[in-house]
Design a protein around this motif. Structure first.
Motif, PDB file in Angstrom:
ATOM      1  N   ASN A  87      15.563  33.164  35.807  1.00 58.86           N
ATOM      2  CA  ASN A  87      16.081  34.371  36.652  1.00 58.86           C
ATOM      3  C   ASN A  87      16.075  35.832  35.324  1.00 58.86           C
ATOM      4  OD1 ASN A  87      16.929  33.301  38.898  1.00 58.86           O
ATOM      5  ND2 ASN A  87      18.687  32.138  37.882  1.00 58.86           N
ATOM      6  N   ASN A  88      15.036  35.684  34.968  1.00 59.68           N
ATOM      7  CA  ASN A  88      14.622  36.917  33.996  1.00 59.68           C
ATOM      8  C   ASN A  88      13.257  37.285  34.177  1.00 59.68           C
ATOM      9  OD1 ASN A  88      13.766  35.016  32.286  1.00 59.68           O
ATOM     10  ND2 ASN A  88      15.381  35.076  31.001  1.00 59.68           N
ATOM     11  N   SER A  89      12.793  37.831  35.372  1.00 60.49           N
ATOM     12  CA  SER A  89      11.432  38.132  35.278  1.00 60.49           C
ATOM     13  C   SER A  89      11.046  39.082  34.627  1.00 60.49           C
ATOM     14  CB  SER A  89      11.120  38.046  37.027  1.00 60.49           C
ATOM     15  OG  SER A  89      11.807  38.996  37.731  1.00 60.49           O
ATOM     16  N   LYS A  90      11.987  40.215  34.657  1.00 65.64           N
ATOM     17  CA  LYS A  90      11.603  41.550  33.909  1.00 65.64           C
ATOM     18  C   LYS A  90      11.189  41.276  32.502  1.00 65.64           C
ATOM     19  CE  LYS A  90      12.335  44.249  37.559  1.00 65.64           C
ATOM     20  NZ  LYS A  90      11.317  45.108  38.029  1.00 65.64           N
ATOM     21  N   ILE A  91      11.700  40.451  31.837  1.00 67.17           N
ATOM     22  CA  ILE A  91      11.639  40.065  30.503  1.00 67.17           C
ATOM     23  C   ILE A  91      10.096  39.440  30.560  1.00 67.17           C
ATOM     24  CG2 ILE A  91      12.060  38.581  28.684  1.00 67.17           C
ATOM     25  CD1 ILE A  91      14.996  39.301  29.227  1.00 67.17           C
ATOM     26  N   THR A  92       9.913  38.480  31.511  1.00 65.51           N
ATOM     27  CA  THR A  92       8.617  37.810  31.426  1.00 65.51           C
ATOM     28  C   THR A  92       7.495  38.703  31.768  1.00 65.51           C
ATOM     29  OG1 THR A  92       9.776  35.707  32.266  1.00 65.51           O
ATOM     30  CG2 THR A  92       7.425  36.247  32.691  1.00 65.51           C
ATOM     31  N   GLN A  93       7.634  39.686  32.824  1.00 64.34           N
ATOM     32  CA  GLN A  93       6.541  40.710  32.567  1.00 64.34           C
ATOM     33  C   GLN A  93       6.171  41.355  31.346  1.00 64.34           C
ATOM     34  OE1 GLN A  93       7.632  43.328  35.933  1.00 64.34           O
ATOM     35  NE2 GLN A  93       8.312  41.892  37.188  1.00 64.34           N
ATOM     36  N   ASP A  94       7.174  41.728  30.651  1.00 69.75           N
ATOM     37  CA  ASP A  94       6.958  42.213  29.162  1.00 69.75           C
ATOM     38  C   ASP A  94       6.283  41.245  28.342  1.00 69.75           C
ATOM     39  OD1 ASP A  94       8.414  44.662  29.840  1.00 69.75           O
ATOM     40  OD2 ASP A  94      10.301  43.762  28.955  1.00 69.75           O
ATOM     41  N   TYR A  95       6.460  40.021  28.375  1.00 72.11           N
ATOM     42  CA  TYR A  95       5.681  38.893  27.762  1.00 72.11           C
ATOM     43  C   TYR A  95       4.506  39.110  28.094  1.00 72.11           C
ATOM     44  CZ  TYR A  95       4.395  34.110  26.709  1.00 72.11           C
ATOM     45  OH  TYR A  95       3.822  32.934  25.923  1.00 72.11           O
TER      46      TYR A  95
END
Length: 274
Positions: free
Chosen positions: A11-19
């Motif tokens: 539930n935090n795909s935006k952070i995963t995209q940054d990763y």
């Protein structure tokens, strides 16, 4: 050098995209695979992540969708087991709320890692500058074990004990880890990020994962010692950590129960670190 980066998303795909952006940016000419394991996030979140990864059109970035929330280590195992482990020199595993230093892969490649090193603990730095490694250097003292037994005896007792400890913490122990600039063997690294070596997979196929969440540091340390391996802290492998981007979504009483269950498992099963 061939390296796999494996993280979990919840539930935090935006952070995963940054990763993903960060790893692709630092990989330069190195052979890198990125495996993202989604732990049954809400439909909007995982769909957005899926669209993002598809738009990259990069075969080295892979999204695995779990039908249920596997928890931390089981989620990482799902990602690692997707790959042929013998093909990789290192597996960089952990949270998705990490940003790796631009020299991370270069510094990792330059290291002469001894065969007894199963796990490398990187220099994890919070956004406020606090170093989270070396996490635990030696086994817990009798006083530390007593504190943990009291803390995990009851949720409300734990709240009170934590309140008292927080008042005294600055006098008892520094939050910034001592000797964070010194390469050294340690008992356990901080759980946000680990680097597994070929030697780890010569003995084990995957991470021990008997609990859902919390306490993974001790479980991995016990696994390493059970195979006569060591954990090496390397200060030049810098990882910046947003800290608890997923755990922060879990109610505190639930987190306490996860931690309590892990501590009970620790007392019963983790003999190598006691």
């Amino acid at each position: 050098m061939k390296t796999a980066f494996v993280c979990v998303n919840y539930n935090n795909s935006k952070i995963t995209q940054d990763y993903i952006v960060n790893v692709l940016d630092i990989k330069k000419n190195y052979d890198v695979k990125i495996i993202v394991v989604d732990n049954a996030s809400e439909e909007n979140d995982v769909n957005g992540l899926s669209v993002y990864i598809n738009c990259l059109k990069n075969d080295n970035v892979i999204l695995l969708k779990s039908n249920s929330n596997l928890g931390y280590f089981k989620g990482l195992n799902l990602g690692m087991n997707y790959l042929e482990k013998s093909e990789f020199d290192y597996f960089v595993i952990g949270n998705n709320d990490l940003i790796f230093d631009e020299n991370f892969i270069n510094n990792l490649k330059s290291k002469k890692i001894k065969n007894e090193v199963f796990v490398i603990a990187p220099n994890i730095i919070r956004l406020d500058g606090v170093h989270q490694n070396p996490h635990i250097v030696t086994k817990f003292s009798p006083i530390q074990n007593l504190y943990r037994k009291i803390f995990f005896s009851n949720y409300y007792i734990g709240i009170f004990v934590q309140f008292v400890y927080n008042k005294l913490r600055t006098k008892l122990v520094k939050e910034d880890r001592v000797n964070n600039d010194k390469e050294q063997e340690i008992l356990m690294g901080y759980g946000a990020c680990y680097i597994l070596t070929k030697s780890f997979f010569n003995i084990f196929n995957e991470l021990d994962a008997p609990v859902f969440l919390m306490g993974e540091e001790g479980i991995l340390a016990n696994q390493v010692l059970s195979g006569n391996g060591v954990t090496l802290y390397c200060p030049d492998l810098i990882v910046n950590h947003h800290d608890h981007s997923s755990i922060g979504k879990v109610p505190s009483k639930t987190l306490y129960k996860f931690s309590q269950d892990s501590f009970k498992y620790y007392l019963k099963n983790l003999k190598h670190i006691q």
